[in-house]
Design a protein around this motif. Structure first.
Motif, PDB file in Angstrom:
ATOM      1  N   LYS A 218       0.817  -1.214   0.000  1.00  0.00           N
ATOM      2  CA  LYS A 218       0.000   0.000   0.000  1.00  0.00           C
ATOM      3  C   LYS A 218       0.848   1.261   0.000  1.00  0.00           C
ATOM      4  N   GLY A 219       2.154   1.127   0.309  1.00  0.00           N
ATOM      5  CA  GLY A 219       3.053   2.265   0.161  1.00  0.00           C
ATOM      6  C   GLY A 219       3.184   2.660  -1.307  1.00  0.00           C
ATOM      7  N   ALA A 220       3.185   1.664  -2.189  1.00  0.00           N
ATOM      8  CA  ALA A 220       3.248   1.929  -3.638  1.00  0.00           C
ATOM      9  C   ALA A 220       1.959   2.584  -4.110  1.00  0.00           C
ATOM     10  N   ALA A 221       0.855   2.164  -3.507  1.00  0.00           N
ATOM     11  CA  ALA A 221      -0.446   2.775  -3.846  1.00  0.00           C
ATOM     12  C   ALA A 221      -0.429   4.232  -3.409  1.00  0.00           C
ATOM     13  N   TYR A 222       0.005   4.460  -2.178  1.00  0.00           N
ATOM     14  CA  TYR A 222       0.031   5.829  -1.649  1.00  0.00           C
ATOM     15  C   TYR A 222       0.969   6.716  -2.477  1.00  0.00           C
ATOM     16  N   ALA A 223       2.067   6.122  -2.957  1.00  0.00           N
ATOM     17  CA  ALA A 223       3.067   6.879  -3.707  1.00  0.00           C
ATOM     18  C   ALA A 223       2.648   7.159  -5.163  1.00  0.00           C
ATOM     19  N   HIS A 224       1.490   6.693  -5.563  1.00  0.00           N
ATOM     20  CA  HIS A 224       1.023   6.852  -6.954  1.00  0.00           C
ATOM     21  C   HIS A 224       2.054   6.289  -7.940  1.00  0.00           C
ATOM     22  N   ALA A 225       2.594   5.127  -7.612  1.00  0.00           N
ATOM     23  CA  ALA A 225       3.653   4.549  -8.452  1.00  0.00           C
ATOM     24  C   ALA A 225       3.081   3.629  -9.525  1.00  0.00           C
ATOM     25  N   GLU A 226       1.767   3.673  -9.742  1.00  0.00           N
ATOM     26  CA  GLU A 226       1.139   2.680 -10.614  1.00  0.00           C
ATOM     27  C   GLU A 226       1.705   2.640 -12.040  1.00  0.00           C
ATOM     28  N   GLU A 227       1.932   3.807 -12.593  1.00  0.00           N
ATOM     29  CA  GLU A 227       2.382   3.827 -13.990  1.00  0.00           C
ATOM     30  C   GLU A 227       3.795   3.243 -14.116  1.00  0.00           C
ATOM     31  N   ALA A 228       4.676   3.721 -13.266  1.00  0.00           N
ATOM     32  CA  ALA A 228       6.066   3.265 -13.315  1.00  0.00           C
ATOM     33  C   ALA A 228       6.171   1.769 -13.010  1.00  0.00           C
ATOM     34  N   LEU A 229       5.423   1.315 -12.024  1.00  0.00           N
ATOM     35  CA  LEU A 229       5.501  -0.098 -11.658  1.00  0.00           C
ATOM     36  C   LEU A 229       4.966  -0.996 -12.768  1.00  0.00           C
ATOM     37  N   ARG A 230       3.917  -0.540 -13.396  1.00  0.00           N
ATOM     38  CA  ARG A 230       3.356  -1.325 -14.495  1.00  0.00           C
ATOM     39  C   ARG A 230       4.366  -1.448 -15.629  1.00  0.00           C
ATOM     40  N   LYS A 231       5.045  -0.346 -15.877  1.00  0.00           N
ATOM     41  CA  LYS A 231       6.062  -0.347 -16.911  1.00  0.00           C
ATOM     42  C   LYS A 231       7.178  -1.330 -16.571  1.00  0.00           C
TER      43      LYS A 231
END
Ligand code: ADP
Ligand code: MG
Length: 574
Positions: A218-231
């Motif tokens: 949920k730290g990744a969720a909070y960090a709005h890292a969705e685009e980068a992580l998906r990549k």
């Protein structure tokens, strides 16, 4: 001074509201009473959304969810003494979840302090254990800077709750408008990146992995890292596993999601990259037998103190997840690399996923009544739209529900979280519905509750109806905590008429009509016992965007989750 006296006056309450507004705080949840009513009124006048709740605990849960969903803290406003104490549960939960939150507590008048004043309590001290910052402004003029510090502290570094204490005598006290200076809105949290050499090393450990796994928390969720992580996942063809609230950062139905083979993935991975997920009980502490003894952990976290907890990591990447994921991507852009999709690791994971998915479908298939958890959740999943918020709590209800109900968007799942808190559901659902109303009207909130979990904050249904929030509450009702009894066994057991008979501690009243809690306040209520009734009532509830509803779903009271390969996966007291 005579010239000063002719100036406009402001009350402490108005100063608090203006200071919050200046810090871009948009939502306040609470319960008014002496001495905070005027603060809520002043906040409302400035356009801050005020939501009046029925218990400070639920108000605090709601305010904390706002922080997670929007990245800007919500306020929980409470009265002195008992009011503040009720909010401590919410503060503790936010603290454990690393969610930003501002609690503002009225406190007794300063001149009566230590005299046994009305609701007197050492509030600043009490909150210290649950917060990053806990203080009382020394004067009304100091309020803006204390509020700025509270808001800033709540979102900088590892997010968390902050407490501001407001003595009763501040609230209506008038000061010269010119004597108050508002501190400018604090800057967004500074973004920190990991050391270049550590990023280089992490990329090299990943490249050399035989059985890699990314864990998205949920730290990744909070960090709005969705685009980068998906990549990262797609470019390097890596398997990933979301934690409960990490679900949706990358959609659950992404081909690289190995959630259905969770135990297998954890147990045999040789390199695990943790993106904002702590190695606590949720991840079995990172220790054998749930992991390989020599598994290499790469920890990505904004909190230096977290790095090295329970394991000795191979590489630590200190900083913001979104920024660090981009740093990793740069490495894989410079020297392109992908994990071979035909590897035996991928085969193992895919096979296990197939088996587990088939097993849970099988569990959902029985036509017998009462229904079991799987049957219920499969029917629910079928009808949910991709963009709905899913809020969930309960023991089996949450654990099984999580495996069947899918998330497709980041920050769209809220549950009992790190602290395993029961009673959060209604507050979280109200917060999500308020955010949806402002940002994406028509978006639905589905609140999946166990019957026991529902009871903790059940009166918040009145709040839901008062604000007419079109939340759909599903009460998955097994007449008890973990399990219960059917009506006949219950009667038998209590040997009705025998005054010495006692109910077992886990039992709740069989066939309780929780849907009537909803109809009592004008919402729609359904009592369902069959898949057909469930489908129909859910369809109607989803179609009606103007009203909240509660579907009370009767299931087999002794229904439980599918047998686990590992005995330690089963709760000891199921
Ligand atoms: P989960 O319950 O999903 O496993 P946890 O709550 O255990 O997640 O872990 C979340 C972690 O994310 C915390 O250790 C927190 O410090 C970290 N975190 C929060 N925001 C950021 C961010 N922007 N960048 C990096 N780490 C973050
Ligand atoms: Mg139950």
């Amino acid at each position: 001074e005579s010239s000063d006296r002719s100036e406009k006056q402001v009350s402490g309450a108005e100063v608090i509201a203006q200071a919050l507004k200046t810090q871009d705080v948009a939502y306040m949840f609470g319960i008014v009473g002496i001495p905070v009513t005027e603060i809520a009124v002043a906040a409302q006048k400035l356009g801050i959304t005020y939501v009046g709740m029925r218990n400070e605990q639920a108000a605090c849960y709601a305010a904390s969810a706002i922080g997670y969903l929007t990245g800007r803290p919500g306020v929980c406003l409470v009265v002195s003494g008992p009011g503040l104490i009720h909010a401590l549960g919410g503060m503790a939960n936010a603290n454990m979840n690393c969610w930003p939150l501002i609690v503002i507590g009225g406190s007794s008048e300063r001149r009566q302090e230590t005299m046994g004043a009305f609701q007197e309590f050492p509030q600043v001290e009490a909150c210290r254990l649950y917060s990053k910052f806990s203080a009382r402004p020394s004067s009304i003029e100091c309020i803006p800077s204390i509020i700025e510090k509270a808001v800033r502290s709540s979102i900088y570094g590892r997010p968390g709750p902050c407490y501001v204490d407001i003595p009763a005598d501040f609230v209506n006290f008038q000061v010269n408008v010119n004597s108050v200076k508002y501190v400018e809105c604090c800057m967004p949290p500074p973004v920190s990146m990991a050391e270049t050499s550590a990023v280089y090393m992490a990329a090299s450990v990943i490249r050399n992995a035989r059985q890699p796994l990314l864990i998205i928390g949920k730290g990744a969720a909070y960090a709005h890292a969705e685009e980068a992580l998906r990549k990262l996942v797609e470019q390097c063809k890596l398997p990933f596993l979301p934690t409960p609230m990490g679900k949706g950062v990358i959609p659950d139905n992404h081909p690289n999601c190995v959630a259905a083979a969770r135990s297998r993935a954890l147990q045999f991975a040789d390199v695990i990259v943790l993106f904002g997920a702590r190695l606590n009980w949720i991840l079995h502490f990172g220790l054998p037998p749930r992991y390989q003894p020599d598994v290499k952990f790469i920890q990505v976290d904004i909190c230096a103190e977290e790095l090295g907890n329970n394991v000795k990591p191979a590489v630590t990447l200190l900083g913001d997840i979104n920024a660090i994921t981009k740093q990793l991507l740069e490495q894989f852009d410079k020297t392109p690399w992908q994990y071979p999709p035909e590897s035996s690791w991928w085969q193992t994971l895919r096979e296990k996923m197939k088996i587990n998915e088939a097993a849970s479908k099988e569990l959902a298939s029985p036509k017998s009544l009462p229904m079991n958890y799987y049957t219920v959740f499969y029917h629910v999943q079928e009808q949910l739209s991709r963009d709905c918020f899913v809020v969930s709590e309960g023991a089996n209800t949450m654990d099984i529900g999580r495996t069947v109900i899918q998330n497709y968007l980041p920050r769209h799942r809220l549950d009992a979280g790190t602290f395993g808190t029961m009673g959060v559901g209604l507050g979280f659902a109200i917060a999500a519905a308020i955010v949806a109303k402002d940002r994406n009207p028509g978006q639905r909130v589905i609140c999946v509750e166990g019957d026991s979990a529902f009871g903790f904050s059940g009166m918040e249904v009145e709040t839901v109806c008062r604000y007419n929030l079109p939340i759909i509450i599903l009460v998955v009702n097994n007449n008890g905590i973990y399990q219960g009894f059917d009506a006949d066994s219950w009667k038998e057991m209590l040997k009705f008429g025998d005054s010495t008979a006692v109910a077992p501690p886990f039992c709740l009243l069989p066939n309780s009509h929780y849907e009537q809690v909803m109809t009592a306040f004008g919402g729609k209520g359904y009592f369902v016992q069959t898949p057909e009734e469930l489908q129909k009532s859910l369809k109607q509830s989803l179609a009606d965007t103007t009203k909240p509803s509660l579907i009370n779903i009767m299931i087999e009271p002794q229904s439980a989750r599918k047998t686990q390969d590992f005995h330690w996966l089963t709760r000891s007291n199921i």
